[in-house]
Design a protein around this motif. Structure first.
Motif: not given
Length: 110
Positions: A17, A21, A23, A25-28
């Motif tokens: 991943k 990608s 950028r 992906e933002p953390r949860k």
């Protein structure tokens, strides 16, 4: 990829991943966890509110609050947890009671 997996301690899917990608992906955002001091917050607040009217030398220190929790309520919390909660809550209680200003601003002149 295997070297990245070992270095960062993640699975091959995570590495794939990240490489695919542009950028990450933002953390949860995780919900706040319950702490051991949550059960005793009303007791600590009561002690701090009672100290508002007490003379300065008779107010509870954080150490005394911690010892009262352990002795009177059988609390199994750490001193650091109590210290952090009291440090955050004491100014809020002073503002709620009207004994401390909401904000202080001192204009400076040169």
């Amino acid at each position: 990829m295997r070297e990245l997996e070992r270095k960062h301690g993640v699975t091959w899917r995570t590495v794939r991943k990240a490489l695919d990608s542009f950028r990450p992906e933002p953390r949860k955002k995780l919900p706040p966890r319950a702490t051991g001091v949550d059960r005793y917050k009303p007791v600590i607040d009561g002690i701090l509110r009672a100290d508002l009217d007490a003379p300065r030398k008779q107010r509870h220190t954080v150490t005394r609050i911690f010892h009262r929790l352990v002795e009177e309520h059988g609390a199994d919390v750490s001193y650091g947890m109590v210290r952090c909660y009291v440090a955050a809550r004491k100014p809020e209680i002073l503002v709620e009671s009207g004994k401390a200003p909401l904000e202080a601003f001192v204009p400076q002149t040169h």
